[in-house]
Motif scaffolding. Structure first.
Motif, PDB file in Angstrom:
ATOM      1  N   MET A 111      10.637  -6.335   5.428  1.00  0.00           N
ATOM      2  CA  MET A 111       9.596  -6.000   4.453  1.00  0.00           C
ATOM      3  C   MET A 111       8.375  -6.882   4.679  1.00  0.00           C
ATOM      4  SD  MET A 111      10.547  -3.552   2.604  1.00  0.00           S
ATOM      5  CE  MET A 111      12.037  -2.621   2.370  1.00  0.00           C
ATOM      6  N   LEU A 112       8.662  -8.170   4.890  1.00  0.00           N
ATOM      7  CA  LEU A 112       7.583  -9.123   5.133  1.00  0.00           C
ATOM      8  C   LEU A 112       6.784  -8.708   6.372  1.00  0.00           C
ATOM      9  CD1 LEU A 112       7.220 -11.617   3.360  1.00  0.00           C
ATOM     10  CD2 LEU A 112       8.255 -12.977   5.176  1.00  0.00           C
ATOM     11  N   TRP A 113       7.514  -8.375   7.434  1.00  0.00           N
ATOM     12  CA  TRP A 113       6.848  -7.941   8.678  1.00  0.00           C
ATOM     13  C   TRP A 113       6.015  -6.690   8.406  1.00  0.00           C
ATOM     14  CZ3 TRP A 113       7.230  -9.287  14.074  1.00  0.00           C
ATOM     15  CH2 TRP A 113       7.975 -10.442  14.330  1.00  0.00           C
ATOM     16  N   LEU A 114       6.611  -5.745   7.643  1.00  0.00           N
ATOM     17  CA  LEU A 114       5.933  -4.469   7.412  1.00  0.00           C
ATOM     18  C   LEU A 114       4.652  -4.650   6.603  1.00  0.00           C
ATOM     19  CD1 LEU A 114       8.882  -2.039   6.735  1.00  0.00           C
ATOM     20  CD2 LEU A 114       7.319  -2.054   8.663  1.00  0.00           C
ATOM     21  N   ILE A 115       4.640  -5.665   5.748  1.00  0.00           N
ATOM     22  CA  ILE A 115       3.428  -5.890   4.959  1.00  0.00           C
ATOM     23  C   ILE A 115       2.399  -6.655   5.786  1.00  0.00           C
ATOM     24  CG2 ILE A 115       2.491  -7.088   2.940  1.00  0.00           C
ATOM     25  CD1 ILE A 115       5.316  -6.619   1.663  1.00  0.00           C
ATOM     26  N   ILE A 119      -8.174   4.283  10.091  1.00  0.00           N
ATOM     27  CA  ILE A 119      -7.455   3.108   9.590  1.00  0.00           C
ATOM     28  C   ILE A 119      -6.012   3.491   9.270  1.00  0.00           C
ATOM     29  CG2 ILE A 119      -7.305   1.447   7.690  1.00  0.00           C
ATOM     30  CD1 ILE A 119     -10.320   1.370   7.606  1.00  0.00           C
ATOM     31  N   ALA A 120      -5.838   4.651   8.645  1.00  0.00           N
ATOM     32  CA  ALA A 120      -4.479   5.104   8.303  1.00  0.00           C
ATOM     33  C   ALA A 120      -3.641   5.310   9.564  1.00  0.00           C
ATOM     34  CB  ALA A 120      -4.547   6.382   7.487  1.00  0.00           C
ATOM     35  N   VAL A 121      -4.249   5.899  10.599  1.00  0.00           N
ATOM     36  CA  VAL A 121      -3.501   6.140  11.836  1.00  0.00           C
ATOM     37  C   VAL A 121      -3.088   4.816  12.469  1.00  0.00           C
ATOM     38  CG1 VAL A 121      -3.695   6.989  14.200  1.00  0.00           C
ATOM     39  CG2 VAL A 121      -4.533   8.367  12.308  1.00  0.00           C
ATOM     40  N   VAL A 122      -4.025   3.883  12.538  1.00  0.00           N
ATOM     41  CA  VAL A 122      -3.726   2.571  13.123  1.00  0.00           C
ATOM     42  C   VAL A 122      -2.605   1.900  12.340  1.00  0.00           C
ATOM     43  CG1 VAL A 122      -4.657   0.255  13.453  1.00  0.00           C
ATOM     44  CG2 VAL A 122      -6.024   2.235  14.087  1.00  0.00           C
ATOM     45  N   TRP A 123      -2.751   1.925  11.037  1.00  0.00           N
ATOM     46  CA  TRP A 123      -1.763   1.280  10.160  1.00  0.00           C
ATOM     47  C   TRP A 123      -0.361   1.847  10.396  1.00  0.00           C
ATOM     48  CZ3 TRP A 123      -3.569  -2.114   6.106  1.00  0.00           C
ATOM     49  CH2 TRP A 123      -2.539  -2.661   5.350  1.00  0.00           C
ATOM     50  N   THR A 171       2.960   0.125  11.945  1.00  0.00           N
ATOM     51  CA  THR A 171       4.158   0.066  11.093  1.00  0.00           C
ATOM     52  C   THR A 171       5.398   0.540  11.851  1.00  0.00           C
ATOM     53  OG1 THR A 171       2.794   0.490   9.162  1.00  0.00           O
ATOM     54  CG2 THR A 171       5.145   0.850   8.923  1.00  0.00           C
ATOM     55  N   ILE A 172       5.249   1.666  12.559  1.00  0.00           N
ATOM     56  CA  ILE A 172       6.390   2.183  13.322  1.00  0.00           C
ATOM     57  C   ILE A 172       6.832   1.169  14.363  1.00  0.00           C
ATOM     58  CG2 ILE A 172       7.141   4.002  14.883  1.00  0.00           C
ATOM     59  CD1 ILE A 172       4.994   5.775  13.514  1.00  0.00           C
ATOM     60  N   MET A 190      13.676   4.467   6.903  1.00  0.00           N
ATOM     61  CA  MET A 190      12.366   3.882   6.634  1.00  0.00           C
ATOM     62  C   MET A 190      11.248   4.625   7.366  1.00  0.00           C
ATOM     63  SD  MET A 190      13.567  -0.069   6.848  1.00  0.00           S
ATOM     64  CE  MET A 190      12.447  -1.011   5.863  1.00  0.00           C
ATOM     65  N   VAL A 191      11.603   5.302   8.469  1.00  0.00           N
ATOM     66  CA  VAL A 191      10.579   6.003   9.247  1.00  0.00           C
ATOM     67  C   VAL A 191      10.310   7.406   8.713  1.00  0.00           C
ATOM     68  CG1 VAL A 191       9.983   6.806  11.563  1.00  0.00           C
ATOM     69  CG2 VAL A 191      11.201   4.679  11.285  1.00  0.00           C
ATOM     70  N   VAL A 192      11.284   7.981   8.016  1.00  0.00           N
ATOM     71  CA  VAL A 192      11.181   9.396   7.631  1.00  0.00           C
ATOM     72  C   VAL A 192       9.865   9.762   6.914  1.00  0.00           C
ATOM     73  CG1 VAL A 192      12.182  11.158   6.123  1.00  0.00           C
ATOM     74  CG2 VAL A 192      13.634   9.923   7.708  1.00  0.00           C
ATOM     75  N   PRO A 193       9.420   8.967   5.937  1.00  0.00           N
ATOM     76  CA  PRO A 193       8.159   9.350   5.282  1.00  0.00           C
ATOM     77  C   PRO A 193       6.989   9.454   6.263  1.00  0.00           C
ATOM     78  CG  PRO A 193       9.215   7.542   4.104  1.00  0.00           C
ATOM     79  CD  PRO A 193       9.998   7.765   5.340  1.00  0.00           C
TER      80      PRO A 193
END
Lengths: 381, 336
Positions: B113-117, B258-262, B266-267, B317-320
């Motif tokens: 979670m920490l990494w993902l944030i 920005i959304a695409v980069v994010w 994340t993946i 976690m990847v499904v969404p």
């Protein structure tokens, strides 16, 4: 947007970017510089002092008693503590707890009645009224100023004795076919998805987009089982180059097909149609028209796939053996981190060998890489 | 020498096999349904039949390997998650029950979670700042190349680079890791950075941020250049300062990028295990899911059930993101 005069904002921007660039390049620069330094100097001083003369404590073991000569009733052992490499002695001592008790040139008296003199250039002279004994020489402690020294010795060491050279070839054997074969397969598939009409096309495309994000981890266990099964069935080793090529192809395909389809679908319709009117089959259209026109997209994907397969650790660790003939560079480096964690001369040189190929590819083909990135990602947004 | 020869030979055979398939299969299809024959009625009938088959010849190898390497394992992993360590006997929810009670797993989830944030946020933010700044200076392209460079370095190579930065020597002796050298120069005590619980997670994340910022920068810089000049000029005329132009005009317009980069980062974060493996191997409370799974695959001869169960968690976690991706792509296809 192009400021010609030096406004405060421009200065701040320039300085900030300079700082960021320094932050981003210094770690790599440190590794490179260290890999070229003498192995004793790497552990004695930071790489940022590589160009200055460093002061370090040394211990020299004098030759054993058999090297003594008799001069005017005195028994003498002489030599140079730098072994001819050069350096300047700033202090010396005869006791490990007091390595800097004497100035260079001074005479140190030792408990057994012998005298030690150490000159600034490293020449030492042990004198004693009675003969030296024992097969091990006495230790001389000294502090010296060592001039900067750069060498390729570390590279020679790792290439010859740490198996890095062999792993380099293994990595090439993995990366080159894993780059070429998927491109070919993906290009055909991308053409079919872009320009051929058949039922289920849009569903296929959606599936491929979905597969883009599937984590590799999902595939490992079933594939490992399958590989073992196939290996046992045919009586061949379960791990090998063919297996890893196919794995890299499978994992690279979604991105390859997606990128190439976007590009090929953007080619002008008229060219395809006039070729078709002239009686060209799809196979001919693909080979003679689409493939040559798609070079930019093929190149950018090729760079991606090459970087990815060269830098991969996970797939290689799971699907390729850990024997000397299979271990790839990244795997070898992880092993070295475990076994040679403190030997920075070996780690730095090895790491630099593993990153030199991708860095060359990167700097030579950066333009295509950026183009591929933009084609793939911005369009989706 | 012998190995070089073997490598070269295998490369040639592998590539030749791929070319041979496409060439041969299409040739075969043309022989079965010849279209260049005097009988035009049969020729056009053959052409139609060949056109039905040919897409599948083109798609065949791609579809087969996608199915074998991604689709089948997806379902199979879910099944394995309900089986025991050998992957043979059904054990129900035991693996998941073990998971919830396992301290190391909870540690991994927390760290993940920490990494993902932290990582996507930091990489995107740095990328955005650098993209905006390098557009304004004459040596911007050189700066961009240098910041982009870590993209080419493997995670393992990057780990060695940063392990050297974090290197620790006892207090009093000369530090060869630059971070400790700086700390000592300012009068602090040298620290064993990668063994410092909680903070060591951040030190590992720095490596991935260092690698990914260049990626974010390239995409965001292209998006910034794509903003129509007129909107910016209008804002300048209205008296907006550079900060306002950036925050209120530019950033909203590149929101999609920005959304695409994010999401892309994340993946990547979910999958990365090399950095943790090379730096700490999960010691000192730095374990993450991907490395934990790898651990269970091989630890004590391997536990396929637990490994697969962890993989399923990563997948969930990847499904969404997957759904979001597909929806975006479909919208784009319809737009064409």
């Amino acid at each position: 947007m192009h400021a010609t005069k030096l406004s405060p904002l421009t200065i701040v921007v320039n300085l900030t970017v300079l700082l960021l660039v320094a932050l981003w390049t210094l770690p790599t620069a440190g590794l490179l510089i260290s890999s070229l330094r003498d192995k004793d100097q790497i552990v004695a001083s930071g790489w940022w002092t590589a160009l200055t003369t460093s002061s370090q404590n040394g211990i020299y073991r004098a030759p054993p008693a058999s090297a003594q000569v008799e001069e005017n009733g005195q028994f003498v052992i002489a030599g140079n503590v730098f072994d001819g490499k050069g350096g300047t002695v700033s202090a010396f001592g005869i006791n490990i707890n007091k390595p800097a008790d004497f100035e260079p040139g001074a005479v140190a008296e030792r408990n057994d009645g012998s005298k030690l003199t150490l000159q600034e250039n490293g020449d030492f002279r042990l004198e004693s009224p009675k003969a030296f004994e024992g097969s091990r020489g006495d230790r001389i402690f000294f502090t010296s100023a060592v001039p900067p020294r750069f060498t390729l010795e570390n590279y020679q060491t790792v290439l010859n004795s740490e198996g890095i050279g062999k792993s380099f070839i293994n990595s090439l054997t993995v990366a080159i076919p894993s780059t070429i074969i998927p491109i070919l397969v993906a290009a055909f598939a991308a053409y079919a998805l872009a320009w051929m009409k058949f039922p289920g096309r849009s569903i296929l495309l959606a599936v491929i987009v979905g597969l883009l994000v599937v984590p590799l981890q999902m595939s490992l266990i079933p594939l490992l089982k399958m590989y073992n099964g196939v290996g046992a069935f045919f009586g061949v080793p379960a791990k090998g180059y063919v297996g890893i090529w196919l794995a890299h192809m499978g994992f690279g395909l979604p991105l390859a097909i997606y990128l190439l389809r976007n590009y090929i679908a953007g080619l002008p319709r008229e060219i395809m149609e006039s070729a078709r009117v002239d009686g060209a089959s799809d196979f001919e259209i693909f080979i003679k028209i689409v493939l040559p026109l798609s070079y930019p997209a093929l190149a950018s994907f090729a760079i991606f796939q090459f970087l990815w397969t060269w830098n991969d650790l996970l797939i290689a660790m799971v699907f390729l053996g850990s024997g000397d003939n299979e271990l790839v560079l990244t795997g070898r480096l992880v092993n070295l981190l475990g076994s040679r964690g403190g030997n920075w001369e070996i780690l730095t040189a090895s790491a630099f060998i593993t990153i030199i190929v991708p860095l060359c590819v990167f700097f030579a083909l950066q333009r295509y890489l950026v183009r591929g990135l933009l084609a793939g990602s911005v369009k989706g947004g | 020498m012998e190995q070089l020869f073997f490598a070269f030979l295998t490369i040639v055979i592998g590539v030749a096999a791929a070319i041979g398939y496409f060439y041969g299969s299409n040739l075969l299809l043309d022989m079965i349904f010849p279209s260049r024959i005097p009988d035009t009625a049969r020729a056009s009938e053959n052409l139609r039949k060949a056109a039905l088959v040919r897409p599948w010849l083109f798609l065949g190898p791609a579809l087969i390997s996608l199915a074998v390497y991604l689709v089948y394992p997806l379902f199979s992993s879910v099944v394995y998650a309900f089986l025991d360590r050998s992957g043979e006997n059904y054990v129900g929810l035991a693996n998941f029950r073990w998971m919830i009670q396992d301290g190391e797993f909870r540690q991994s989830i927390y760290n993940n979670m920490l990494w993902l944030i932290v990582v996507p946020a930091a990489a995107t933010l740095f990328g955005l700042i650098i993209a905006a700044m390098t557009d304004r200076i004459w040596w911007g392209n050189i700066a961009k190349s240098l910041i982009f460079m870590p993209m080419a370095i493997s995670f393992v190579g990057a780990s060695v680079i940063w392990k050297f930065v974090y290197d620790y020597r006892d207090a009093g002796s000369e530090q060869i890791g630059i971070l400790n050298a700086i700390v000592v120069a300012f009068g602090g005590d040298p620290q064993i950075w990668i063994a410092l619980p909680f903070w060591n997670n951040l030190f590992l994340m720095v490596i991935l941020i260092w690698i990914q910022t260049g990626f974010a920068m390239v995409l965001l810089s292209a998006a910034l250049r794509g903003i129509p000049e007129e909107t910016i000029e209008a804002a300048i005329i209205d008296g907006a300062n550079p900060w306002q132009i950036f925050m209120k005009i530019k950033v909203p317009q590149i929101w999609n990028t920005i959304a695409v980069v994010w999401t892309t980062i994340t993946i990547l974060v979910l999958k990365v295990f090399d950095i943790v493996l090379a730096m700490t191997n999960g010691q000192w409370q730095t374990q993450v899911l991907a490395n934990l799974m790898f651990d269970w695959m091989f630890r004590g001869g391997g536990d396929f059930g637990k490994g697969a169960a962890i993989a399923v968690v990563i997948m969930i976690m990847v499904v969404p993101i997957m759904i979001w991706n597909i929806r975006n792509a479909r919208r784009e296809m319809e737009g064409h």
